[in-house]
Scaffold this motif. Sequence first.
Motif, short mmCIF file in Angstrom:
data_model
loop_
_atom_site.label_atom_id
_atom_site.label_comp_id
_atom_site.label_asym_id
_atom_site.label_seq_id
_atom_site.Cartn_x
_atom_site.Cartn_y
_atom_site.Cartn_z
N PRO A 389 1.29 -1.14 0.20
CA PRO A 389 -0.62 0.35 -0.08
C PRO A 389 1.10 1.21 0.08
O PRO A 389 1.52 1.45 0.59
N SER A 390 0.31 2.01 -0.07
CA SER A 390 0.30 3.60 -1.34
C SER A 390 2.03 3.45 -1.23
O SER A 390 2.96 4.30 -0.98
N THR A 391 2.86 2.00 -1.95
CA THR A 391 3.39 2.00 -3.18
C THR A 391 3.02 2.53 -4.99
O THR A 391 2.36 1.81 -4.91
N GLU A 392 3.65 3.55 -5.72
CA GLU A 392 3.57 3.53 -6.88
C GLU A 392 4.58 2.81 -7.83
O GLU A 392 5.99 2.83 -7.58
N VAL A 393 4.55 2.08 -8.59
CA VAL A 393 6.00 1.36 -9.08
C VAL A 393 5.30 1.43 -10.77
O VAL A 393 4.30 1.82 -11.43
N ILE A 394 6.85 1.44 -11.81
CA ILE A 394 6.23 1.01 -12.81
C ILE A 394 7.54 0.46 -13.85
O ILE A 394 8.54 0.78 -12.54
N ILE A 395 7.32 0.16 -14.99
CA ILE A 395 8.43 -0.10 -15.01
C ILE A 395 8.44 -0.13 -16.82
O ILE A 395 7.41 0.36 -16.95
N ARG A 396 10.51 0.89 -16.80
CA ARG A 396 10.47 1.66 -17.50
C ARG A 396 11.76 0.28 -19.39
O ARG A 396 12.15 0.33 -18.88
N GLY A 397 10.86 0.97 -20.32
CA GLY A 397 11.68 0.63 -21.35
C GLY A 397 13.10 1.66 -22.20
O GLY A 397 13.04 2.55 -21.48
N ASP A 398 13.56 0.50 -22.30
CA ASP A 398 15.10 1.04 -22.50
C ASP A 398 14.83 2.64 -23.57
O ASP A 398 15.80 3.31 -23.28
N ASP A 399 13.54 3.20 -23.97
CA ASP A 399 13.54 3.69 -24.79
C ASP A 399 12.76 5.12 -24.29
O ASP A 399 11.94 6.02 -24.42
N GLY A 400 12.60 4.33 -22.59
CA GLY A 400 12.56 5.54 -21.24
C GLY A 400 10.90 5.51 -21.21
O GLY A 400 10.04 6.11 -20.13
N SER A 401 10.27 4.61 -22.48
CA SER A 401 8.24 4.36 -22.51
C SER A 401 8.17 3.32 -21.54
O SER A 401 8.93 2.74 -20.32
N VAL A 402 6.99 3.86 -20.29
CA VAL A 402 6.09 3.17 -19.39
C VAL A 402 5.57 2.04 -20.65
O VAL A 402 4.68 1.74 -21.19
N ILE A 403 6.32 0.78 -19.38
CA ILE A 403 5.22 -0.55 -20.18
C ILE A 403 4.97 -0.85 -19.30
O ILE A 403 4.48 -1.21 -18.29
N MET A 404 3.26 -1.25 -20.07
CA MET A 404 1.62 -1.91 -19.75
C MET A 404 1.42 -3.01 -19.86
O MET A 404 1.03 -4.00 -18.70
N GLU A 405 1.68 -3.55 -20.81
CA GLU A 405 1.60 -5.18 -21.09
C GLU A 405 2.40 -6.32 -20.55
O GLU A 405 3.19 -5.70 -20.20
N PRO A 406 1.76 -6.66 -20.07
CA PRO A 406 2.10 -8.65 -19.62
C PRO A 406 3.19 -9.08 -20.05
O PRO A 406 2.85 -8.47 -21.39
N GLY A 407 5.04 -9.81 -19.59
CA GLY A 407 5.52 -10.28 -20.28
C GLY A 407 6.68 -9.83 -20.99
O GLY A 407 7.67 -9.67 -21.43
N ILE A 408 6.59 -8.22 -21.23
CA ILE A 408 7.52 -6.83 -22.23
C ILE A 408 8.66 -6.43 -20.87
O ILE A 408 8.03 -5.89 -19.43
N PRO A 409 9.81 -6.44 -20.60
CA PRO A 409 10.70 -6.65 -18.86
C PRO A 409 11.22 -5.50 -19.42
O PRO A 409 11.58 -4.24 -20.74
N GLY A 410 11.67 -4.36 -18.11
CA GLY A 410 11.80 -3.10 -18.10
C GLY A 410 13.12 -3.33 -17.23
O GLY A 410 12.35 -3.87 -16.36
N ASP A 443 17.08 -3.52 -11.45
CA ASP A 443 16.67 -5.23 -11.35
C ASP A 443 15.84 -4.95 -12.58
O ASP A 443 14.48 -3.78 -13.30
N ILE A 444 15.05 -5.95 -13.56
CA ILE A 444 14.55 -6.09 -14.82
C ILE A 444 13.64 -7.06 -14.55
O ILE A 444 13.72 -8.04 -13.83
N ALA A 445 12.30 -6.06 -14.49
CA ALA A 445 11.31 -7.26 -13.97
C ALA A 445 9.81 -6.45 -15.68
O ALA A 445 10.02 -5.94 -16.17
N CYS A 446 9.22 -7.73 -14.78
CA CYS A 446 8.07 -7.58 -16.15
C CYS A 446 6.39 -7.64 -15.31
O CYS A 446 6.51 -8.14 -14.18
N TRP A 447 5.27 -6.99 -16.32
CA TRP A 447 4.34 -7.62 -15.36
C TRP A 447 3.66 -9.22 -15.64
O TRP A 447 3.88 -9.44 -16.89
N ALA A 448 3.55 -9.92 -14.96
CA ALA A 448 3.36 -11.11 -14.56
C ALA A 448 2.18 -10.94 -15.51
O ALA A 448 1.67 -12.37 -16.19
N ASN A 449 1.28 -10.57 -15.39
CA ASN A 449 -0.36 -10.96 -15.15
C ASN A 449 -0.73 -9.14 -16.13
O ASN A 449 -0.40 -7.94 -15.76
#
Length: 586
Positions: A389-410, A443-449
């Motif tokens: 709770p009270s935490t925001e996370v994003i996964i950012r690609g090499d091009d600086g974009s915010v990744i929202m689709e599952p399975g794409i690492p950033g 850390d390299i992560a991705c949305w699992a679902n």
Amino acid sequence: MAENQFRPWQESYPADVPPEVDTCIFNSLLDMYEFSCEKYPDRVAYISMGHSITYRELNERARSFAAYLQNVFGVKKGDCIALMLPNIIQYPVSLFGSLLAGMVVVNVNPLYTPSELVHQLRDSKARMIVVISNFAHTLQKALLEISLDRIIVTNIGDECGALKGSLVNIAVKYVKRLVPYFKLPDAVPYKTVLALGAEYPYTRPLVSREDLAFLQYTGGTTGTAKGAMLTHHNILANVEQALGMYGPVLREGDEYVVTAIPLYHVFALTINCMVFFRLGGTSLLIPDARKIKSLVRELRGFNPTCLTGVNTLFGALIDNKEFCAMHLSRLRLVIGGGTSVQKGVEQRWFTNTGLHILEGYGLTECSPLVAVCPHNISEYNGTIGIPVPSTEVIIRGDDGSVIMEPGIPGELEVKGPQVMKGYFGREVATRNTFDGEYLKTGDIACWANDRGFIRIVERKKDLILVSGFNVYPTEIEDVISLHPNVAEVAAIGVPSKHSGEAVKVFIVRRNKALTEEMVKTLCRKHLTNYKVPKYIEFIDKMPKTNIGKIQKKALRAMEYQKRGIKLDQNGKPVLPETDTGSDKGK
């Protein structure tokens, strides 16, 4: 969709977990400490080496410690004190006593070499230190390069009662010979500090949320050890965030937690020390978790409600017949952290205990908790769960974009009240670690679902590049750990002229019947060809950190030395002219 609107994890919170928590219940850690001491005075706070101490007794000792620091040492709010102690009662007494005096705590691993100790003391500008006598000889060597105003020395049995404590100290020093000779002429004995401190008045300092509480040292996302500046609010926020996730299965005044991870490590510092202190819990302190038989004996008499640990500890426990035969009737929460919990270990744990290991993820710079598996998961899913709770996370690609689709690492980035102020005395490193308000984890992560669960793919530094393809060691380790004859496994990349890098795995076997071909057959069944290990080496023991994490850096160094590979000025291997191995490994 804007970054701050992308919060799929909130749909995955159990009904009794709030998306936001109040992180300002207390103004400082002193407030939280005093709250628990007043609410649970007669409850046992800590048990160590067969001796227990209540919240009232702890408070008396901590206040005496603080009064001595103020009246004899003349400390001021904001001064730094290093604690070089294992999991013994002297640690919480010194910790809370230092905080009560308004000091900033610098946690030090007692197993440090003199040069590592010099670096941390010099970098933190610590004025004084509390050290256990078993490692005072290390401090003596460090003092050839640095100076300290004050030194407090404690013996391991100093909080075991007068008679038993004396016997323990004699046995440790003269029978087991675990206290190498040292000479620190100006050092003050810990017991003297408490005895004299009880005669002095204690003055409560004015401490606010934004004041520093800890300089917690870490390698950070890159480079040498740096002091993460953690404020009182950082730690308090993380305590409430942890309670937001775990609170529904915890009971105030009725928790018994096993503290096998060293309290000087940020995971145990926040979860075992602070969270369970907030709840009036009883903590069983384990000085050396590597002694599994001794740990199992302690568990039998303690019957815990909660167990925290790392993958190797869970694996060692589940390999112990006495532990597997034990009926832990009160155990209801098992938390894994520090490193990834391997699938094979989790499956065997669940089969034997009926409880899942709730894997969490954090880093020193985040006090440390960022994400955890919720308490209502029904099966192992290989993820680190969802943001607390009270935490925001994003996964950012090499091009600086915010990744929202599952399975794409950033790269995983974090924003929240638990995120540090920065690195002490290192403005450039601090700037490089932040992306606006977000901390870059490395850390390299991705949305699992699409429900906000996060899968850690790999640390950037551990990524293996085979012929241009990214290979993540954890994926290989998870597959190999499924084999019943594998006790421990670690995968690294080794230089190869043909593919840039090749995969090598180190395995500790349960049964010597396990062969290289068996391992490769298993890998071929689950992994693409370029991920199948080219080299396999069976070893008797894995090099590990003080909390039980496998040291891949040590495995790489060992491998490079065997191959005669030199390192460049940046610590990178110089690519050999020819491939130096065969498919049969080294």
